[in-house]
Scaffold this active site. Sequence first.
Site, PDB file in Angstrom:
ATOM      1  CG  ASN A  21      -1.705   1.215   1.439  1.00  0.00           C
ATOM      2  OD1 ASN A  21      -1.856   2.018   0.516  1.00  0.00           O
ATOM      3  ND2 ASN A  21      -2.258   1.397   2.640  1.00  0.00           N
ATOM      4  CD1 TRP A  22       3.495   1.222  -2.893  1.00  0.00           C
ATOM      5  CD2 TRP A  22       3.385   2.380  -4.805  1.00  0.00           C
ATOM      6  NE1 TRP A  22       4.216   0.538  -3.838  1.00  0.00           N
ATOM      7  CE2 TRP A  22       4.171   1.232  -5.022  1.00  0.00           C
ATOM      8  CE3 TRP A  22       3.186   3.258  -5.873  1.00  0.00           C
ATOM      9  CZ2 TRP A  22       4.752   0.931  -6.260  1.00  0.00           C
ATOM     10  CZ3 TRP A  22       3.752   2.967  -7.103  1.00  0.00           C
ATOM     11  CH2 TRP A  22       4.530   1.819  -7.292  1.00  0.00           C
ATOM     12  CE  LYS A  23       0.383   3.322   4.890  1.00  0.00           C
ATOM     13  NZ  LYS A  23       0.095   3.363   6.297  1.00  0.00           N
ATOM     14  CG  HIS A 106      -5.953   1.299   5.379  1.00  0.00           C
ATOM     15  ND1 HIS A 106      -5.477   2.285   6.201  1.00  0.00           N
ATOM     16  CD2 HIS A 106      -4.913   0.478   5.124  1.00  0.00           C
ATOM     17  CE1 HIS A 106      -4.169   2.074   6.421  1.00  0.00           C
ATOM     18  NE2 HIS A 106      -3.819   0.975   5.780  1.00  0.00           N
ATOM     19  CD  GLU A 108      -3.061   5.116   6.832  1.00  0.00           C
ATOM     20  OE1 GLU A 108      -3.064   5.193   5.598  1.00  0.00           O
ATOM     21  OE2 GLU A 108      -2.099   4.609   7.473  1.00  0.00           O
ATOM     22  CD  GLU A 178      -3.475  -3.218   7.570  1.00  0.00           C
ATOM     23  OE1 GLU A 178      -2.331  -3.401   7.161  1.00  0.00           O
ATOM     24  OE2 GLU A 178      -4.126  -2.204   7.318  1.00  0.00           O
ATOM     25  N   GLY A 184       2.244   1.934  10.619  1.00  0.00           N
ATOM     26  CA  GLY A 184       3.104   3.098  10.410  1.00  0.00           C
ATOM     27  C   GLY A 184       3.843   3.546  11.650  1.00  0.00           C
ATOM     28  CB  SER A 224       5.369  -1.922  11.812  1.00  0.00           C
ATOM     29  OG  SER A 224       4.822  -0.649  12.085  1.00  0.00           O
ATOM     30  N   GLY A 245       2.822  -1.204   4.277  1.00  0.00           N
ATOM     31  CA  GLY A 245       2.822   0.206   3.918  1.00  0.00           C
ATOM     32  C   GLY A 245       4.248   0.676   3.661  1.00  0.00           C
ATOM     33  N   GLY A 246       4.871   1.237   4.684  1.00  0.00           N
ATOM     34  CA  GLY A 246       6.196   1.862   4.573  1.00  0.00           C
ATOM     35  C   GLY A 246       7.222   1.034   3.797  1.00  0.00           C
TER      36      GLY A 246
HETATM   37  C1  PEP Z   1      -0.811  -0.248   5.981  1.00  0.00           C
HETATM   38  O1  PEP Z   1      -0.794   0.835   5.412  1.00  0.00           O
HETATM   39  O2  PEP Z   1      -1.790  -0.992   5.863  1.00  0.00           O
HETATM   40  C2  PEP Z   1       0.334  -0.643   6.807  1.00  0.00           C
HETATM   41  C3  PEP Z   1       0.303  -1.811   7.380  1.00  0.00           C
HETATM   42  O3  PEP Z   1       1.352   0.269   6.912  1.00  0.00           O
HETATM   43  P1  PEP Z   1       2.797  -0.004   7.600  1.00  0.00           P
HETATM   44  O4  PEP Z   1       3.355  -1.267   7.000  1.00  0.00           O
HETATM   45  O5  PEP Z   1       3.612   1.198   7.245  1.00  0.00           O
HETATM   46  O6  PEP Z   1       2.574  -0.174   9.065  1.00  0.00           O
END
Ligand code: PEP
Length: 271
Positions: A21-23, A106, A108, A178, A184, A224, A245-246
């Site tokens: 997920n590039w957000k 999600h 966010e 999640e 994040g 993470s 994500g990251g």
């Molecule tokens: C996400 O955006 O769903 C996520 C899990 O981000 P991260 O890996 O950065 O925690």
Amino acid sequence: MFCGINRVVMRNNRKIMIAGNWKEHLNVSQASHFMHRLEESIPIRQSVETVIIPNVLILQPISVNLDRRKFRLGAQDGYFVDAGAYTGEVSMAMLQDLVHYVLVGHSERRYVFNEGDDVVAKKMQAAIRNGIMPILCIGETLQERLARETKQILHNQLTAGLMNLTSREVAASVIAYEPVWAIGTGEFAKPDQVQEAINYIRKQVESLFGKRTASLVRILYGGSVDDLNAKSFLELSGCDGALIGGASLNQYKFAAIIEVAYRVQQERLGR
Ligand code: PEP
């Protein structure tokens, strides 16, 4: 339309999924350079389904030269009304030729944009109606975990998200556990916490939709995940992949996670 739902339900073994997920990162030219580097770093691994989930602007240009032996595309969101006077929205109907998957619920979207379970349920149904496989994200906040409400939250978000879907549609969907406090933050969940949540989610799916559906639905962990901790999650029983994500914005880390997934899958297949 991809008609992905039929394809997945017919397959009995659950293919491991690594979704990035590039957000709200990378514009069109940055994304095209990054995609080029990713393609160089990642070999064809047919036993791993790698899904790139960029912002909506990038989907169309990336899809033109996408190496479909390596990648599938997902959307970060989609509106539940197929067309109408909804300024700024992009509907699932508009996404259906571009993506196999869409994130729904999600954290966010839930907490920054105040999307409640009612909106999540409508988006799940809109995705399915348009032939896109939803990745339903569920998970507790830190406050809820500390108050020992994790299972209740998972139960509530799961039943609301899967409301009005058939067993067949649920089997084709993906559920991502999640925990909000792990997204994040660099503070990933402990493998035993993830194992407990995955077991609980699969049991809930079983009690709502039956054993066969529970044995088909894929459940991912997200929060993470990076190249150093990925193995500890991917080798958990019933964990079918990761939502990242990251680390998905770092070509070396993302490629390394895909390699870990490939090795775990090979071990599962006894090769
Ligand atoms: C996400 O955006 O769903 C996520 C899990 O981000 P991260 O890996 O950065 O925690």
